[in-house]
Scaffold this motif. Structure first.
Motif, PDB file in Angstrom:
ATOM      1  N   ASN A  22       4.921 -28.081  10.921  1.00  0.00           N
ATOM      2  CA  ASN A  22       5.906 -26.988  10.998  1.00  0.00           C
ATOM      3  C   ASN A  22       7.334 -27.515  11.085  1.00  0.00           C
ATOM      4  O   ASN A  22       8.177 -26.934  11.769  1.00  0.00           O
ATOM      5  CB  ASN A  22       5.612 -26.067  12.188  1.00  0.00           C
ATOM      6  N   ARG A  23       7.594 -28.620  10.386  1.00  0.00           N
ATOM      7  CA  ARG A  23       8.938 -29.199  10.388  1.00  0.00           C
ATOM      8  C   ARG A  23       9.460 -29.271   8.950  1.00  0.00           C
ATOM      9  O   ARG A  23       9.940 -30.305   8.484  1.00  0.00           O
ATOM     10  CB  ARG A  23       8.914 -30.588  11.019  1.00  0.00           C
ATOM     11  N   ASN A  82      15.652 -24.814   6.307  1.00  0.00           N
ATOM     12  CA  ASN A  82      15.649 -25.780   7.399  1.00  0.00           C
ATOM     13  C   ASN A  82      14.994 -25.121   8.608  1.00  0.00           C
ATOM     14  O   ASN A  82      15.498 -24.138   9.143  1.00  0.00           O
ATOM     15  CB  ASN A  82      17.076 -26.220   7.737  1.00  0.00           C
ATOM     16  N   TYR A  83      13.845 -25.640   8.994  1.00  0.00           N
ATOM     17  CA  TYR A  83      13.133 -25.052  10.128  1.00  0.00           C
ATOM     18  C   TYR A  83      13.988 -25.019  11.390  1.00  0.00           C
ATOM     19  O   TYR A  83      13.787 -24.166  12.265  1.00  0.00           O
ATOM     20  CB  TYR A  83      11.831 -25.815  10.393  1.00  0.00           C
ATOM     21  N   CYS A  84      14.954 -25.921  11.474  1.00  0.00           N
ATOM     22  CA  CYS A  84      15.791 -25.998  12.670  1.00  0.00           C
ATOM     23  C   CYS A  84      16.810 -24.864  12.779  1.00  0.00           C
ATOM     24  O   CYS A  84      17.523 -24.754  13.784  1.00  0.00           O
ATOM     25  CB  CYS A  84      16.515 -27.353  12.723  1.00  0.00           C
ATOM     26  N   THR A  85      16.904 -24.046  11.746  1.00  0.00           N
ATOM     27  CA  THR A  85      17.798 -22.887  11.810  1.00  0.00           C
ATOM     28  C   THR A  85      17.036 -21.569  11.727  1.00  0.00           C
ATOM     29  O   THR A  85      17.652 -20.499  11.675  1.00  0.00           O
ATOM     30  CB  THR A  85      18.844 -22.939  10.683  1.00  0.00           C
ATOM     31  N   ASP A  86      15.706 -21.645  11.718  1.00  0.00           N
ATOM     32  CA  ASP A  86      14.882 -20.450  11.525  1.00  0.00           C
ATOM     33  C   ASP A  86      14.568 -19.808  12.884  1.00  0.00           C
ATOM     34  O   ASP A  86      13.475 -19.961  13.440  1.00  0.00           O
ATOM     35  CB  ASP A  86      13.595 -20.820  10.786  1.00  0.00           C
ATOM     36  N   THR A  87      15.532 -19.089  13.412  1.00  0.00           N
ATOM     37  CA  THR A  87      15.367 -18.470  14.730  1.00  0.00           C
ATOM     38  C   THR A  87      14.371 -17.316  14.706  1.00  0.00           C
ATOM     39  O   THR A  87      13.816 -16.956  15.749  1.00  0.00           O
ATOM     40  CB  THR A  87      16.719 -17.973  15.259  1.00  0.00           C
ATOM     41  N   LYS A  88      14.141 -16.725  13.550  1.00  0.00           N
ATOM     42  CA  LYS A  88      13.137 -15.662  13.458  1.00  0.00           C
ATOM     43  C   LYS A  88      11.740 -16.250  13.610  1.00  0.00           C
ATOM     44  O   LYS A  88      10.895 -15.708  14.328  1.00  0.00           O
ATOM     45  CB  LYS A  88      13.266 -14.936  12.112  1.00  0.00           C
ATOM     46  N   ARG A  89      11.505 -17.349  12.953  1.00  0.00           N
ATOM     47  CA  ARG A  89      10.206 -18.012  13.032  1.00  0.00           C
ATOM     48  C   ARG A  89       9.951 -18.562  14.437  1.00  0.00           C
ATOM     49  O   ARG A  89       8.844 -18.465  14.958  1.00  0.00           O
ATOM     50  CB  ARG A  89      10.148 -19.134  12.002  1.00  0.00           C
ATOM     51  N   PHE A  90      10.986 -19.149  15.020  1.00  0.00           N
ATOM     52  CA  PHE A  90      10.862 -19.731  16.354  1.00  0.00           C
ATOM     53  C   PHE A  90      11.598 -18.835  17.354  1.00  0.00           C
ATOM     54  O   PHE A  90      12.589 -19.232  17.977  1.00  0.00           O
ATOM     55  CB  PHE A  90      11.429 -21.148  16.367  1.00  0.00           C
ATOM     56  N   GLN A 125      10.866 -17.860  20.199  1.00  0.00           N
ATOM     57  CA  GLN A 125      10.824 -18.281  21.600  1.00  0.00           C
ATOM     58  C   GLN A 125      11.707 -19.503  21.856  1.00  0.00           C
ATOM     59  O   GLN A 125      11.754 -20.002  22.976  1.00  0.00           O
ATOM     60  CB  GLN A 125       9.377 -18.602  21.994  1.00  0.00           C
ATOM     61  N   GLY A 126      12.388 -19.954  20.838  1.00  0.00           N
ATOM     62  CA  GLY A 126      13.259 -21.118  20.987  1.00  0.00           C
ATOM     63  C   GLY A 126      12.970 -22.167  19.939  1.00  0.00           C
ATOM     64  O   GLY A 126      11.807 -22.409  19.586  1.00  0.00           O
ATOM     65  N   LEU A 127      14.012 -22.775  19.405  1.00  0.00           N
ATOM     66  CA  LEU A 127      13.853 -23.806  18.388  1.00  0.00           C
ATOM     67  C   LEU A 127      13.170 -25.041  18.980  1.00  0.00           C
ATOM     68  O   LEU A 127      13.272 -25.303  20.185  1.00  0.00           O
ATOM     69  CB  LEU A 127      15.221 -24.196  17.825  1.00  0.00           C
ATOM     70  N   PRO A 128      12.459 -25.813  18.142  1.00  0.00           N
ATOM     71  CA  PRO A 128      11.853 -27.053  18.626  1.00  0.00           C
ATOM     72  C   PRO A 128      12.904 -27.969  19.254  1.00  0.00           C
ATOM     73  O   PRO A 128      14.078 -27.927  18.864  1.00  0.00           O
ATOM     74  CB  PRO A 128      11.264 -27.671  17.352  1.00  0.00           C
TER      75      PRO A 128
END
Length: 291
Positions: free
Chosen positions: A129-130, A266-274, A276-279
């Motif tokens: 998931n990265r 960029n998974y690091c900007t996907d606040t909808k997906r994460f 509960q908080g970014l990795p």
């Protein structure tokens, strides 16, 4: 070699090249087909491999050797025309399981005249998931281009024609697992992924255009080979450049340019997906407690 070089300089340079060059692997001897055997075609005396996909199956090969850290370069030419629903891969992986490690280059097929998407990901201890995705800035079907995975104990770097597009740093100090203990083989494949590969699965494979073909060549591996559980680099006093490689100012500028202009996910900007908080590796360094 420059025409202004003297004969002595030329001779010395040739000696250096011979001493330092790493010869490409041979597709006849150093890899094995792991599926679609009849659809893998070795060409050019073992220097080139053509993988094919038809309506029955795709095809793929992997290295016979396992590696722990190294630089892996592959020249790849993707298929021309309508390739929607297909995926062409070049990746490292330990045996697939609940806690496997993996480093991915995946090239997602496209509708005609649409840009190719390069999908990257990294797994450690089974956690992925990265994803980061990019549009290439050239036509990858017109000629061969070099795709590189550089993997050492400090970081993983993905490069295209020696231009870094992504870096995943070792951040074990903040609890982020990093692949560094499991030997990995290199796998390459061509397969159907109509359910997700092109525009989220909205554009499927057009089998009237089959077979689809991707070409691989000049597969260069400069890495620590695992033999009987031991690494060939265990007593390596003269480290290879990739073992301590880090980006200099020029490489960092190129990385920033690609990420600014060509990154599309960029998974690091996907606040909808994460939600509960970014990795943790996505957070600025100042937000982490001191290690």
């Amino acid at each position: 070699m420059s025409k202004v070089c003297t004969i002595i300089a030329v001779a010395l340079s040739c000696l250096v090249v011979v001493a330092l060059a790493v010869p490409p692997l041979n597709f006849n001897n150093d890899v094995t087909m792991y599926f679609g055997n009849h659809l893998g075609q070795v060409q050019d005396n073992g220097n080139t491999m053509a993988l094919n996909l038809d309506q029955q199956t795709g095809s793929g090969f992997n290295t016979k050797n396992e590696y722990i850290f190294g630089r892996f370069d592959m020249q790849l030419k993707l298929m021309k025309g309508f390739s929607a629903g297909t995926v062409t891969t070049f990746y490292l992986t330990s045996p697939i399981g609940q806690a496997h490690d993996e480093v991915d280059f995946e090239f997602l097929g496209n509708a005609t005249f649409q840009p190719f998407t390069v999908h990257t990901n990294v797994f450690s201890e089974g956690k992925g998931n990265r994803e980061q995705q990019f549009h290439l800035w050239f036509d990858p079907t017109a000629e061969f281009h070099t795709y590189t995975i550089l993997w050492n104990s400090q970081r993983i770097i993905w490069m295209v024609d020696n231009i870094p597009i992504r870096v995943f740093e070792n951040q074990e100090s903040i609890g982020v697992p990093f692949p560094k203990t499991k030997p990995q083989r290199i796998f390459c494949s061509l397969w159907e992924a109509s359910a997700w590969a092109t525009q989220g699965g909205n554009v499927k494979v057009d089998w009237s255009r089959a077979p689809f073909t991707a070409h691989y060549k000049n597969f260069v591996v400069d890495a620590c080979v695992i033999t009987n559980g031991a690494s060939s680099c265990a007593n390596n006093k003269n480290k290879q450049p990739w073992q301590t490689y880090t980006l200099d100012a020029d490489a960092k500028a190129k990385l920033e340019n690609v990420q600014k202009k060509n990154m599309i996910y960029n998974y690091c900007t996907d606040t909808k997906r994460f939600a509960q908080g970014l990795p943790p590796e996505c957070k600025p360094a100042q937000e982490h407690p001191s290690a």
